[in-house]
Design a protein around this motif. Structure first.
Motif, short mmCIF file in Angstrom:
data_model
loop_
_atom_site.label_atom_id
_atom_site.label_comp_id
_atom_site.label_asym_id
_atom_site.label_seq_id
_atom_site.Cartn_x
_atom_site.Cartn_y
_atom_site.Cartn_z
N THR A 217 0.92 -1.39 -0.06
CA THR A 217 -0.02 0.01 -0.12
C THR A 217 0.68 1.40 0.13
N PRO A 218 1.36 2.01 -1.15
CA PRO A 218 1.67 3.04 -1.27
C PRO A 218 0.76 4.00 -1.32
N ARG A 219 0.67 4.86 -0.31
CA ARG A 219 -0.53 5.78 -0.10
C ARG A 219 -1.08 6.24 -1.57
N PHE A 220 -0.09 7.23 -2.24
CA PHE A 220 -0.16 7.59 -3.66
C PHE A 220 1.12 8.17 -4.03
N VAL A 221 1.37 8.52 -5.15
CA VAL A 221 2.49 9.14 -5.75
C VAL A 221 3.03 10.39 -5.14
N THR A 225 8.46 8.67 -2.00
CA THR A 225 9.71 8.81 -2.88
C THR A 225 10.01 7.54 -3.87
N PRO A 226 10.69 7.77 -4.78
CA PRO A 226 11.02 6.48 -5.91
C PRO A 226 11.56 5.57 -5.31
N GLN A 227 12.50 5.68 -4.20
CA GLN A 227 13.06 4.47 -3.50
C GLN A 227 12.09 3.66 -2.91
N MET A 228 11.02 4.22 -2.27
CA MET A 228 10.02 3.66 -1.55
C MET A 228 9.16 2.97 -2.53
N LEU A 229 8.88 3.51 -3.85
CA LEU A 229 7.90 2.92 -5.04
C LEU A 229 8.69 1.68 -5.33
N ARG A 230 9.94 1.60 -5.64
CA ARG A 230 10.52 0.56 -5.98
C ARG A 230 10.49 -0.52 -4.97
N GLY A 231 10.93 -0.13 -3.67
CA GLY A 231 11.08 -1.40 -2.99
C GLY A 231 9.52 -2.09 -2.56
N VAL A 236 5.83 -6.52 -4.18
CA VAL A 236 4.68 -7.18 -5.10
C VAL A 236 5.16 -8.36 -6.00
N GLN A 237 6.36 -8.17 -6.59
CA GLN A 237 6.72 -9.10 -7.40
C GLN A 237 7.55 -10.25 -6.52
N TYR A 256 1.13 16.95 -9.41
CA TYR A 256 2.32 16.42 -8.78
C TYR A 256 3.16 15.44 -9.51
N ALA A 257 2.36 14.36 -9.97
CA ALA A 257 3.09 13.26 -10.50
C ALA A 257 4.09 13.89 -11.88
N GLN A 258 3.13 14.81 -12.50
CA GLN A 258 3.55 15.39 -13.84
C GLN A 258 4.98 16.03 -13.56
N SER A 259 4.97 17.12 -12.43
CA SER A 259 6.07 17.79 -12.36
C SER A 259 7.18 17.02 -11.86
N GLN A 260 6.98 16.01 -10.71
CA GLN A 260 8.15 15.52 -10.16
C GLN A 260 8.87 14.41 -11.09
N PHE A 261 7.81 13.61 -11.97
CA PHE A 261 8.03 12.38 -12.63
C PHE A 261 7.99 12.77 -14.03
N GLY A 262 7.48 13.80 -14.46
CA GLY A 262 7.11 13.78 -15.95
C GLY A 262 6.53 12.59 -16.50
N LYS A 263 5.36 11.94 -15.79
CA LYS A 263 4.84 10.71 -16.32
C LYS A 263 3.36 10.77 -15.32
N THR A 264 2.46 9.97 -15.83
CA THR A 264 1.27 9.76 -15.04
C THR A 264 1.45 8.65 -13.85
N ASP A 265 0.37 8.71 -12.95
CA ASP A 265 0.51 7.79 -12.05
C ASP A 265 0.49 6.46 -12.80
N ILE A 266 -0.25 6.00 -13.37
CA ILE A 266 -0.13 4.65 -14.23
C ILE A 266 1.45 4.19 -14.61
N GLU A 267 1.95 5.26 -15.34
CA GLU A 267 3.21 4.96 -15.96
C GLU A 267 4.27 4.72 -14.75
N ILE A 268 4.11 5.50 -13.63
CA ILE A 268 4.90 5.55 -12.48
C ILE A 268 4.99 4.16 -11.75
N TYR A 269 3.64 3.75 -11.41
CA TYR A 269 3.45 2.46 -10.56
C TYR A 269 3.89 1.26 -11.69
#
Length: 458
Positions: A217-221, A225-231, A236-237, A256-269
């Protein structure tokens, strides 16, 4: 009879029954016989027009295994809630006039931080599980808090009370968006605690059949942080786990997702390994065409939360288009972003939400231009989302009365003595009755509830 024998049957239910195994339609069976095996799964269904129906009925009754739902009451599949914040239950109904960011900072985060106190958490979690069961929710997907021990208490209450629970310890570590008093102390510690949570939930005494499951459960983007999302994606895998999160819920979150990652939530996940066939993406308002294609490719699903969307999403979900595109969609109560712990209410709101979207709201615009044409969702489709659709999102055999599915069910009792649900046999067709149940049924009308063949209410 068939090769099925009475020895394998624990009990059978005889009832006037509704279910919706196919999106866009429903089935009503009068005096349907549902045979439940000793594991709590459906072994067979027998229609009164089938051969040997009378033989089965007599044989089961002779062994005192027949449970009859009286005429005028109706058997339905258990309801599936894909998105519920269990720790927010005490704040239901509060602050709903605020923007999402302010609501989280002023109400939610201070409240969720109290769940570091296990005694406080224990009392609230017992109540929220009991409340959802009383409202007919047999499968619930819960956000807990960032605290491992109290999150395990929520899982324990699901197991003790007999609810099919999908429970997640929340992860949030981004110092820019999370308050100092309520965020993970480090990515390493959060991931270690989360992996321990996964093991502990699987190992709960009595959870041999997996009635309760851990959910990453990552709360939302913005909260991670990217390190948390990757871990978290690695977990999950590694364990083939369910994942739940908020997806493109508001202008603020999307931007926020666009400004920080340049991607959509789905692309980030997807990039961080968080998407699979058991991913529950709550809200999903601002999806691109590529997002929709990726959700389908990963066989992920959406938890549609229509009432909370009205408060916090800044826009309406494209439910009609997503259903037509074949995206897996179920419903969420989103306690406490919406205040009502009922998936019947969520189904009703899904219909209302779609009608407002189709008709438009600005009276100064010509009626032909005011809304978005062909946006409406029917009561039957909402019922499908509340049952079979939710089961599909969870990759779980729930929401349909069919062989091999778990017997999760509820009995609806219309009455003039309580609640608002009335049925007039000389005026109401089966479709009328189903629509009335969605629009009018309350917890007072839910007479009995089963999960995995076990009577847990009534």
């Amino acid at each position: 009879m068939t090769e099925l024998t009475l020895d394998t049957i624990d009990f059978a239910i005889l009832a006037d029954t509704f279910h919706a195994p196919t999106k866009g339609s429903f089935e009503f069976h009068s005096d349907w016989l549902i045979l439940v095996d000793r594991n709590g799964d459906i072994a067979a269904t027998v229609d009164k027009n089938q051969p040997h129906y009378g033989d089965w009925l007599a044989a089961i009754a002779a062994q005192n295994k027949l449970r009859t739902v009286e005429k005028g009451h109706y058997l339905l599949p258990g309801l599936v809630d894909l998105h519920c914040h269990a720790p927010q239950w005490p704040q239901a109904g509060k602050g709903l006039d605020l923007p999402l960011y302010e609501w989280l900072q002023n109400y939610t985060f201070p409240l969720e931080n109290r769940y570091r106190d296990n005694a406080f958490a224990d009392d609230i979690y017992a109540d929220v599980v009991s409340t959802l069961l009383a409202n007919g929710t047999t499968s619930a997907v819960y956000f807990a808090s960032i605290h491992r021990e109290s999150s395990e208490l929520l899982a324990q209450h699901c197991l003790t009370q007999g609810q099919r629970g999908f429970v997640g310890k929340v992860n949030m570590d981004n110092a820019e968006q999370c308050p100092d008093f309520y965020r993970e102390s480090s990515v390493a510690q959060a991931l270690a605690e989360t992996e321990q949570f996964v093991h502990n939930v699987f190992a709960l005494p009595g959870n041999d059949i997996g009635l309760v499951s851990p959910v990453i459960t990552p709360r939302f983007v913005p909260s991670c942080t990217p390190q948390m999302l990757r871990g978290l994606g690695d977990l999950v895998q590694k364990y083939d786990l369910h994942m739940q999160t908020h997806c493109s819920e508001s202008d603020w979150a999307r931007d926020y997702a666009q400004s920080q990652f340049g991607k959509t939530d789905i692309e980030i996940y997807a990039e961080h390994g968080l998407l699979n066939r058991k991913s529950v993406l709550a809200h999903s308002i601002f999806l691109t065409e590529n997002d929709v294609a990726m959700i389908k490719d990963y066989q992920a699903g959406i938890g549609h939360c229509p009432l909370s969307n009205m408060y916090f999403a800044n826009a309406a979900m494209q439910t009609r288009e997503l259903l037509d595109a074949g995206v897996q969609i179920g419903l969420g109560s989103d306690i406490a972003g919406a205040p009502v712990p009922s998936i019947f209410r969520a189904a009703f709101d899904a219909v209302s939400h779609s009608r407002v979207r189709e008709d438009g709201v600005n009276g100064r615009i010509d009626a032909a231009l005011r809304g978005e044409a062909n946006s409406r969702v029917s009561y039957v489709e909402a019922f499908w989302m509340a049952t079979a659709g939710g089961g599909q999102v969870l990759d779980s055999k729930v929401g349909v009365f069919a062989p091999g599915y778990h017997f999760d069910a509820l009995v609806i009792e219309p009455s003039r003595d309580f609640g608002n649900l009335r049925v007039y046999s000389d005026m109401d067709s089966p479709r009328d009755i189903l629509e009335k149940v969605i629009a009018l049924a309350s917890r007072e009308n839910i007479q009995r509830v089963w999960v995995q063949g076990r009577l847990v209410r009534g």
